[in-house]
Design a protein around this motif. Structure first.
Motif, PDB file in Angstrom:
ATOM      1  N   ASP A 195      16.988   7.077 -22.370  1.00 42.55           N
ATOM      2  CA  ASP A 195      17.154   6.709 -20.965  1.00 42.55           C
ATOM      3  C   ASP A 195      18.034   5.478 -20.767  1.00 42.55           C
ATOM      4  OD1 ASP A 195      15.270   8.649 -19.391  1.00 42.55           O
ATOM      5  OD2 ASP A 195      14.178   8.062 -21.202  1.00 42.55           O
ATOM      6  N   TYR A 201       4.195  14.148 -17.594  1.00 47.98           N
ATOM      7  CA  TYR A 201       3.462  13.218 -16.731  1.00 47.98           C
ATOM      8  C   TYR A 201       2.001  13.640 -16.592  1.00 47.98           C
ATOM      9  CZ  TYR A 201       7.595  10.636 -15.314  1.00 47.98           C
ATOM     10  OH  TYR A 201       8.704   9.831 -15.307  1.00 47.98           O
ATOM     11  N   THR A 259       9.938   9.250 -19.272  1.00 45.50           N
ATOM     12  CA  THR A 259       9.006   8.441 -18.478  1.00 45.50           C
ATOM     13  C   THR A 259       9.440   6.979 -18.365  1.00 45.50           C
ATOM     14  OG1 THR A 259       7.640   7.846 -20.385  1.00 45.50           O
ATOM     15  CG2 THR A 259       7.056   9.871 -19.187  1.00 45.50           C
ATOM     16  N   HIS A 260      10.317   6.532 -19.246  1.00 45.48           N
ATOM     17  CA  HIS A 260      10.737   5.130 -19.334  1.00 45.48           C
ATOM     18  C   HIS A 260       9.587   4.215 -19.744  1.00 45.48           C
ATOM     19  CE1 HIS A 260      14.635   5.501 -16.773  1.00 45.48           C
ATOM     20  NE2 HIS A 260      14.229   6.725 -17.136  1.00 45.48           N
ATOM     21  N   ILE A 261       8.525   4.789 -20.227  1.00 48.05           N
ATOM     22  CA  ILE A 261       7.340   4.038 -20.672  1.00 48.05           C
ATOM     23  C   ILE A 261       7.152   4.305 -22.160  1.00 48.05           C
ATOM     24  CG2 ILE A 261       4.851   3.740 -20.412  1.00 48.05           C
ATOM     25  CD1 ILE A 261       5.225   4.766 -17.500  1.00 48.05           C
ATOM     26  N   GLY A 296      10.783   4.410 -24.566  1.00 47.45           N
ATOM     27  CA  GLY A 296      10.909   3.788 -23.248  1.00 47.45           C
ATOM     28  C   GLY A 296      12.357   3.866 -22.800  1.00 47.45           C
ATOM     29  N   SER A 297      12.849   2.807 -22.180  1.00 48.68           N
ATOM     30  CA  SER A 297      14.227   2.791 -21.701  1.00 48.68           C
ATOM     31  C   SER A 297      14.889   1.468 -22.053  1.00 48.68           C
ATOM     32  CB  SER A 297      14.269   2.992 -20.184  1.00 48.68           C
ATOM     33  OG  SER A 297      15.588   2.831 -19.704  1.00 48.68           O
ATOM     34  N   TYR A 310      16.276   0.793 -17.842  1.00 45.98           N
ATOM     35  CA  TYR A 310      15.411   0.839 -16.665  1.00 45.98           C
ATOM     36  C   TYR A 310      13.944   0.976 -17.071  1.00 45.98           C
ATOM     37  CZ  TYR A 310      19.838   1.724 -14.345  1.00 45.98           C
ATOM     38  OH  TYR A 310      21.127   1.631 -13.902  1.00 45.98           O
ATOM     39  N   PRO A 311      13.388  -0.036 -17.726  1.00 41.81           N
ATOM     40  CA  PRO A 311      12.002   0.073 -18.195  1.00 41.81           C
ATOM     41  C   PRO A 311      11.018   0.110 -17.029  1.00 41.81           C
ATOM     42  CG  PRO A 311      12.838  -2.143 -18.533  1.00 41.81           C
ATOM     43  CD  PRO A 311      13.994  -1.326 -18.051  1.00 41.81           C
ATOM     44  N   ARG A 312       9.933   0.833 -17.225  1.00 43.05           N
ATOM     45  CA  ARG A 312       8.902   0.962 -16.187  1.00 43.05           C
ATOM     46  C   ARG A 312       7.548   0.419 -16.619  1.00 43.05           C
ATOM     47  NH1 ARG A 312      10.440   7.130 -14.697  1.00 43.05           N
ATOM     48  NH2 ARG A 312      12.347   6.671 -13.563  1.00 43.05           N
ATOM     49  N   GLN A 313       7.433  -0.043 -17.866  1.00 46.35           N
ATOM     50  CA  GLN A 313       6.152  -0.556 -18.327  1.00 46.35           C
ATOM     51  C   GLN A 313       5.921  -1.965 -17.779  1.00 46.35           C
ATOM     52  OE1 GLN A 313       8.851  -0.471 -20.257  1.00 46.35           O
ATOM     53  NE2 GLN A 313       8.869  -2.200 -21.626  1.00 46.35           N
ATOM     54  N   HIS A 331       8.473  -4.949 -17.595  1.00 43.84           N
ATOM     55  CA  HIS A 331       9.822  -4.395 -17.418  1.00 43.84           C
ATOM     56  C   HIS A 331      10.804  -4.898 -18.461  1.00 43.84           C
ATOM     57  CE1 HIS A 331       8.516  -2.607 -13.696  1.00 43.84           C
ATOM     58  NE2 HIS A 331       7.971  -3.757 -13.371  1.00 43.84           N
TER      59      HIS A 331
END
Length: 159
Positions: free
Chosen positions: A8, A87, A110-112, A127-128, A131-134, A137
């Motif tokens: 990602d 998901y 999921t970027h997680i 993850g990413s 554009y991390p989402r955890q 970030h």
């Protein structure tokens, strides 16, 4: 042997270039999709095998949506994950990996980040990088290492 595992990046190549400055000679580069057209460029950055699959945002980049390959005596099932309803549950993804004879499954979407073992399966989502989402970030990636055909060691790391 050491593999850099990313996902990602969404066309933002600067984070991967930073990562490759930290690890200039990986034995393999693995990208779990959503490179947004940068796949050919990523191949030009390294002198090692590159495995990359298409994600749900990879328009105009033609690669397979899943791939099974060997790494240091282990079988990896690589996919972006968006076609496996991840998901909701990892069940269909894990089933596909088992059907492919894999003992390592790598996915993105999921970027997680995920770095865990369930039974004999090592489950990895880097993850990413962009554009991390955890929580926190922080851009993330996984360093996958196997020495002398032993058990794989996966470390979730942050830029």
């Amino acid at each position: 042997m050491t593999a850099l595992v990313v996902s990602d990046t969404h066309g933002d190549d600067s984070a991967l270039r930073r990562l490759l400055n930290m690890y200039p000679h990986p034995d393999m580069l693995i990208h779990a999709g959503d490179a947004d057209g940068s796949g050919p460029y990523y191949r030009s950055l390294v002198r090692c095998p590159v495995h990359i699959v298409t994600g749900n945002n990879d328009y105009g980049f033609f690669a397979d949506s899943k791939e099974t390959f060997r790494f240091a005596g282990h079988t990896i099932f690589l996919t972006h994950g968006h076609r496996y309803n991840i998901y909701r549950s990892l069940d269909s993804l894990l089933y596909a990996a088992e059907e492919a004879g894999a003992d390592i499954v790598i996915f993105g979407h999921t970027h997680i980040p995920v770095c865990e073992r369930q039974g004999d399966m090592l489950i990895l989502n880097p993850g990413s990088l962009t554009y991390p989402r955890q929580a926190g970030h922080r851009p993330s990636y996984i360093l996958l290492a196997v020495s002398d055909g032993g058990a794989p060691d996966a470390k979730l790391l942050y830029l």
